[in-house]
Design a protein around this motif. Structure first.
Motif: not given
Length: 225
Positions: A81-84, A86-93, A128-134, A136-144
């Motif tokens: 939640r927090s990372a996504m 922040l990613s949107c805010v930084l990307a907009t900036l 922003a790309g790193v904050l979006c990638l981290v 997504a990767s962590w969520f995918t790892n938890e689901v798998i």
């Protein structure tokens, strides 16, 4: 130094990345119920996102429940939640700064100011790309990991949903745009190239300087006479 067309391409990539990251943040299908075992004959589909859980019933009804309690959420979901966000805010900036750093734009000041704006926007896109990638990767790892856990019942197994793939693609677009904008910032090498003068230019400057000296001498002579 990157060309103007490359900067425009990077701006388009960044714009798509911002839209993708925003959509991925709001989508409720970060993980969806897996069709395994007895779940195949179940006429109910479940989806879970960062902000809500949704259920699709066999009758065609669709209902969603918001996740109001933050402390009750697992750590990877809170981080996502927090990372996504922040990613949107930084990307907009970064988009706002990129409009100032574009070489084709008439606003934004001189070349040095545009270079600094391009570097700042590129840094925002990379972060922003790193904050979006981290997340997504962590969520995918938890689901798998949960899917492969034999202790988890088949009715509770989930697999990555479409929002995760959108987040991965958006992270790649933001990283690519950030690298292009960072490369468009004039560095020491560009400064050295600006200071380097060809022999023909040196000769032309000497001739101009000599003509100026002759004109000054003529003016002085006329004043004296």
């Amino acid at each position: 130094m990157a060309s103007t067309s490359m900067q425009i391409l990077a701006f388009i990539l960044a714009l798509l990345g911002v839209l993708g990251a925003t959509v991925a943040t709001l989508l409720p299908n970060w993980k969806v119920s897996a069709d395994v075992g007895s779940n195949i004959i179940t006429a109910i589909s479940q989806m879970q996102g960062l902000w809500m859980d949704c259920t699709w019933y066999s009758t065609g009804m669709f209902s969603c429940t918001l996740k109001y309690s933050v402390l009750s959420l697992p750590a990877y979901l809170q981080t996502a939640r927090s990372a996504m966000v922040l990613s949107c805010v930084l990307a907009t900036l970064g988009l706002c700064l990129a409009t100032l750093g574009l070489k084709c734009a008439r606003w934004g000041g001189g070349q040095r100011a545009k270079g600094r704006a391009a570097l700042a926007s590129g840094s925002c896109f990379v972060l922003a790309g790193v904050l979006c990638l981290v997340p997504a990767s962590w969520f995918t790892n938890e689901v798998i990991t949960s899917f492969l856990d034999s202790n988890v019942p088949e009715s509770s197994k989930f697999e990555p949903g479409g929002a995760v793939y959108v987040a991965f693609v958006s992270a790649g677009l933001l990283l690519a745009a950030g690298l292009i904008f960072c490369a468009s910032c004039p560095g020491k090498r560009d400064g050295a190239q600006e200071l380097t003068i060809s022999p023909a230019d040196k000769l032309l400057q000497q001739q101009i300087h000599q003509q100026q000296l002759i004109q000054q001498a003529e003016y002085s002579l006329q004043d004296y006479v």
